[in-house]
Scaffold this motif. Structure first.
Motif, PDB file in Angstrom:
ATOM      1  N   HIS A  27    -118.017 -56.248 -69.971  1.00  0.00           N
ATOM      2  CA  HIS A  27    -117.877 -57.481 -69.188  1.00  0.00           C
ATOM      3  C   HIS A  27    -117.056 -57.214 -67.930  1.00  0.00           C
ATOM      4  CE1 HIS A  27    -117.277 -61.766 -68.365  1.00  0.00           C
ATOM      5  NE2 HIS A  27    -116.022 -61.452 -68.132  1.00  0.00           N
ATOM      6  N   THR A  28    -115.940 -56.518 -68.120  1.00  0.00           N
ATOM      7  CA  THR A  28    -115.060 -56.211 -66.989  1.00  0.00           C
ATOM      8  C   THR A  28    -115.800 -55.407 -65.934  1.00  0.00           C
ATOM      9  OG1 THR A  28    -113.121 -56.211 -68.429  1.00  0.00           O
ATOM     10  CG2 THR A  28    -112.909 -55.070 -66.311  1.00  0.00           C
ATOM     11  N   GLN A  29    -116.543 -54.400 -66.375  1.00  0.00           N
ATOM     12  CA  GLN A  29    -117.253 -53.550 -65.424  1.00  0.00           C
ATOM     13  C   GLN A  29    -118.319 -54.334 -64.681  1.00  0.00           C
ATOM     14  OE1 GLN A  29    -115.936 -50.456 -65.051  1.00  0.00           O
ATOM     15  NE2 GLN A  29    -117.102 -50.585 -63.151  1.00  0.00           N
ATOM     16  N   VAL A  31    -118.332 -57.617 -64.025  1.00  0.00           N
ATOM     17  CA  VAL A  31    -117.727 -58.518 -63.037  1.00  0.00           C
ATOM     18  C   VAL A  31    -117.122 -57.721 -61.890  1.00  0.00           C
ATOM     19  CG1 VAL A  31    -116.021 -60.322 -62.651  1.00  0.00           C
ATOM     20  CG2 VAL A  31    -117.318 -60.274 -64.773  1.00  0.00           C
ATOM     21  N   SER A  32    -116.539 -56.577 -62.224  1.00  0.00           N
ATOM     22  CA  SER A  32    -115.980 -55.717 -61.179  1.00  0.00           C
ATOM     23  C   SER A  32    -117.057 -55.338 -60.174  1.00  0.00           C
ATOM     24  CB  SER A  32    -115.378 -54.462 -61.821  1.00  0.00           C
ATOM     25  OG  SER A  32    -114.942 -53.558 -60.833  1.00  0.00           O
ATOM     26  N   ILE A  39    -117.649 -58.335 -51.959  1.00  0.00           N
ATOM     27  CA  ILE A  39    -116.799 -57.808 -50.885  1.00  0.00           C
ATOM     28  C   ILE A  39    -117.656 -57.096 -49.842  1.00  0.00           C
ATOM     29  CG2 ILE A  39    -115.036 -56.074 -50.361  1.00  0.00           C
ATOM     30  CD1 ILE A  39    -113.813 -56.764 -53.126  1.00  0.00           C
ATOM     31  N   ASP A  42    -119.506 -59.665 -47.795  1.00  0.00           N
ATOM     32  CA  ASP A  42    -118.608 -60.296 -46.820  1.00  0.00           C
ATOM     33  C   ASP A  42    -118.398 -59.392 -45.616  1.00  0.00           C
ATOM     34  OD1 ASP A  42    -118.332 -62.522 -48.372  1.00  0.00           O
ATOM     35  OD2 ASP A  42    -116.353 -61.988 -49.167  1.00  0.00           O
TER      36      ASP A  42
ATOM     37  N   TYR B  75    -107.643 -55.270 -64.427  1.00  0.00           N
ATOM     38  CA  TYR B  75    -108.063 -56.639 -64.682  1.00  0.00           C
ATOM     39  C   TYR B  75    -107.214 -57.239 -65.804  1.00  0.00           C
ATOM     40  CZ  TYR B  75    -111.970 -56.020 -61.572  1.00  0.00           C
ATOM     41  OH  TYR B  75    -112.720 -55.806 -60.445  1.00  0.00           O
ATOM     42  N   TYR B  77    -106.727 -60.501 -68.576  1.00  0.00           N
ATOM     43  CA  TYR B  77    -107.294 -61.637 -69.304  1.00  0.00           C
ATOM     44  C   TYR B  77    -106.215 -62.253 -70.197  1.00  0.00           C
ATOM     45  CZ  TYR B  77    -111.930 -59.387 -68.573  1.00  0.00           C
ATOM     46  OH  TYR B  77    -113.064 -58.818 -68.048  1.00  0.00           O
ATOM     47  N   PHE B  92    -109.573 -66.746 -58.068  1.00  0.00           N
ATOM     48  CA  PHE B  92    -108.532 -65.907 -57.492  1.00  0.00           C
ATOM     49  C   PHE B  92    -108.821 -65.448 -56.084  1.00  0.00           C
ATOM     50  CE2 PHE B  92    -109.841 -61.410 -57.359  1.00  0.00           C
ATOM     51  CZ  PHE B  92    -110.992 -61.395 -58.116  1.00  0.00           C
ATOM     52  N   ARG B  94    -107.439 -62.125 -53.351  1.00  0.00           N
ATOM     53  CA  ARG B  94    -106.767 -60.821 -53.381  1.00  0.00           C
ATOM     54  C   ARG B  94    -106.774 -60.246 -51.972  1.00  0.00           C
ATOM     55  NH1 ARG B  94    -109.924 -57.045 -57.149  1.00  0.00           N
ATOM     56  NH2 ARG B  94    -111.136 -56.565 -55.297  1.00  0.00           N
ATOM     57  N   TYR B  95    -105.628 -59.768 -51.559  1.00  0.00           N
ATOM     58  CA  TYR B  95    -105.526 -59.174 -50.236  1.00  0.00           C
ATOM     59  C   TYR B  95    -105.015 -57.752 -50.364  1.00  0.00           C
ATOM     60  CZ  TYR B  95    -104.261 -58.352 -45.401  1.00  0.00           C
ATOM     61  OH  TYR B  95    -104.170 -57.813 -44.151  1.00  0.00           O
ATOM     62  N   GLY B 101    -110.743 -53.710 -51.491  1.00  0.00           N
ATOM     63  CA  GLY B 101    -111.396 -54.856 -50.899  1.00  0.00           C
ATOM     64  C   GLY B 101    -110.617 -56.126 -51.125  1.00  0.00           C
ATOM     65  N   SER B 102    -110.564 -56.930 -50.084  1.00  0.00           N
ATOM     66  CA  SER B 102    -109.902 -58.218 -50.217  1.00  0.00           C
ATOM     67  C   SER B 102    -110.901 -59.264 -50.682  1.00  0.00           C
ATOM     68  CB  SER B 102    -109.279 -58.630 -48.881  1.00  0.00           C
ATOM     69  OG  SER B 102    -108.285 -57.711 -48.503  1.00  0.00           O
ATOM     70  N   VAL B 103    -110.416 -60.254 -51.372  1.00  0.00           N
ATOM     71  CA  VAL B 103    -111.244 -61.342 -51.868  1.00  0.00           C
ATOM     72  C   VAL B 103    -110.659 -62.642 -51.350  1.00  0.00           C
ATOM     73  CG1 VAL B 103    -112.069 -62.551 -53.915  1.00  0.00           C
ATOM     74  CG2 VAL B 103    -111.831 -60.064 -53.953  1.00  0.00           C
ATOM     75  N   THR B 104    -111.513 -63.470 -50.750  1.00  0.00           N
ATOM     76  CA  THR B 104    -111.034 -64.712 -50.165  1.00  0.00           C
ATOM     77  C   THR B 104    -110.371 -65.591 -51.220  1.00  0.00           C
ATOM     78  OG1 THR B 104    -112.846 -64.627 -48.600  1.00  0.00           O
ATOM     79  CG2 THR B 104    -111.706 -66.726 -48.830  1.00  0.00           C
ATOM     80  N   TYR B 110    -114.562 -66.258 -60.919  1.00  0.00           N
ATOM     81  CA  TYR B 110    -114.935 -65.120 -61.740  1.00  0.00           C
ATOM     82  C   TYR B 110    -114.474 -65.317 -63.175  1.00  0.00           C
ATOM     83  CZ  TYR B 110    -116.054 -62.808 -57.366  1.00  0.00           C
ATOM     84  OH  TYR B 110    -116.602 -62.488 -56.160  1.00  0.00           O
ATOM     85  N   THR B 111    -114.941 -64.435 -64.012  1.00  0.00           N
ATOM     86  CA  THR B 111    -114.597 -64.547 -65.422  1.00  0.00           C
ATOM     87  C   THR B 111    -113.577 -63.485 -65.828  1.00  0.00           C
ATOM     88  OG1 THR B 111    -116.558 -63.248 -65.936  1.00  0.00           O
ATOM     89  CG2 THR B 111    -116.743 -65.642 -66.096  1.00  0.00           C
ATOM     90  N   ASN B 112    -112.885 -62.972 -64.856  1.00  0.00           N
ATOM     91  CA  ASN B 112    -111.699 -62.179 -65.117  1.00  0.00           C
ATOM     92  C   ASN B 112    -110.908 -62.122 -63.821  1.00  0.00           C
ATOM     93  OD1 ASN B 112    -113.118 -60.402 -63.585  1.00  0.00           O
ATOM     94  ND2 ASN B 112    -113.326 -58.847 -65.178  1.00  0.00           N
ATOM     95  N   ILE B 171    -107.039 -54.365 -68.578  1.00  0.00           N
ATOM     96  CA  ILE B 171    -108.093 -53.361 -68.681  1.00  0.00           C
ATOM     97  C   ILE B 171    -108.294 -52.723 -67.314  1.00  0.00           C
ATOM     98  CG2 ILE B 171    -110.545 -52.969 -69.095  1.00  0.00           C
ATOM     99  CD1 ILE B 171    -110.561 -55.193 -71.040  1.00  0.00           C
ATOM    100  N   ASP B 173    -110.870 -50.919 -64.892  1.00  0.00           N
ATOM    101  CA  ASP B 173    -112.316 -50.725 -64.799  1.00  0.00           C
ATOM    102  C   ASP B 173    -112.622 -49.243 -64.559  1.00  0.00           C
ATOM    103  OD1 ASP B 173    -111.757 -50.278 -62.155  1.00  0.00           O
ATOM    104  OD2 ASP B 173    -113.085 -51.812 -61.363  1.00  0.00           O
ATOM    105  N   SER B 174    -113.888 -48.918 -64.509  1.00  0.00           N
ATOM    106  CA  SER B 174    -114.335 -47.531 -64.286  1.00  0.00           C
ATOM    107  C   SER B 174    -113.801 -46.564 -65.328  1.00  0.00           C
ATOM    108  CB  SER B 174    -113.930 -47.046 -62.885  1.00  0.00           C
ATOM    109  OG  SER B 174    -114.389 -47.937 -61.896  1.00  0.00           O
TER     110      SER B 174
END
Lengths: 72, 190
Positions: A27-29, A31-32, A39, A42, B75, B77, B92, B94-95, B101-104, B110-112, B171, B173-174
């Motif tokens: 799930h995390t991957q 959404v990531s 991004i 944008d 991430y 939760y 959320f 994020r800058y 990457g920044s997120v407005t 999102y779900t996390n 968690i 990612d990657s």
């Protein structure tokens, strides 16, 4: 591997992923990846707007100055 | 359990043993941040901290110092009754300063919650300060995060649910692997 800590008892142990953990990682991957795509979209939209302004002989800085805008 | 510490002490009488008047003259102050739990991370992808939230505190601070074996984003939760909240919504922003990457802010559903870039496989340490407000209350929960390391990241989220969280999970990612320490403190109300 997962570190699992119980704040009540102070017990900490490293455990293998169970099915719930695997689902959470997937799930995390997922959404990531969607966030990364958003991004990138944008950034592409921003660059497209910059290119259109340039085609008109304008720059972002000129637009900002004209409208009294600051920052990014 | 509370810990009492001397705020100040002065042996005004010139003797090592405190007299009753000396003791009564000085105040005792509990620290505003009180340790809930701490743990050591050694090449783990996921850190689950059970029973860290309770009615004792309304706000918490998490200090996470770690390195990662590859580029990865951390991430967060909330968990409730043994179930991780993968629904949220975690709204959320994020800058980033530096790579990433920044997120407005506020416009994303999102779900996390992507708190910040952890590492790049080098020994550059990542340090994250996570303030969490109202996780155990039946209201929205706020996360505010400042991280330093490969990048500077400032991020925040409000989880638009009244779910009461008793636990937390981080968690990378990657399939990133984290090595370091995590500490959780509760903010004493008074």
């Amino acid at each position: 591997m997962k570190l699992q800590v119980d704040a009540k008892t102070g017990k900490a142990q490293v455990v293998s992923f169970n099915e719930e953990d695997k689902a959470l990682i997937a799930h995390t991957q997922s959404v990531s990846s969607s966030i990364s795509d958003a991004i990138a979209a944008d950034a592409a939209a921003k660059q497209s707007a910059i290119d259109k302004l340039a085609a008109l002989g304008l720059s972002v800085d000129e637009i900002r100055a004209a409208f009294g805008l600051e920052g990014n | 359990m509370s810990t009492l510490r001397f705020n100040t002490w002065q042996d005004t009488g010139g003797t090592e043993a405190a007299t009753a008047s000396e003791v009564s003259a000085y105040s005792f102050t509990e620290p505003a941040l009180q340790l809930v739990t701490t743990a050591t991370l050694s090449s783990v992808n996921t850190v689950q901290i059970d029973n860290c939230f309770s009615s004792v505190y309304k706000s918490y601070r998490v200090l996470l110092g770690a390195t990662a074996d590859k580029n990865c984003t951390l991430y967060i939760y909330g968990r409730s009754g043994g179930t991780t909240d993968t629904t949220g919504p975690y709204r959320f922003g994020r800058y980033y300063v530096g790579a990433g990457g920044s997120v407005t802010a506020g416009s994303n559903n999102y779900t996390n919650y992507g708190a910040g870039w952890v590492g790049d496989g080098s020994t550059i340490p990542y340090f994250g300060v996570v303030d969490i407000h109202n996780p155990y209350e039946a209201v929205n929960t706020n996360f505010t995060v400042i991280t330093s390391g490969r990048t500077l990241a400032v991020s925040g989220t409000v989880v638009e649910t009244s779910t009461q969280y008793d636990s937390l999970v981080f968690i990378a990612d990657s399939s990133g692997l984290l090595t370091g320490t995590v500490r959780i403190y509760g903010y004493k109300d008074s």
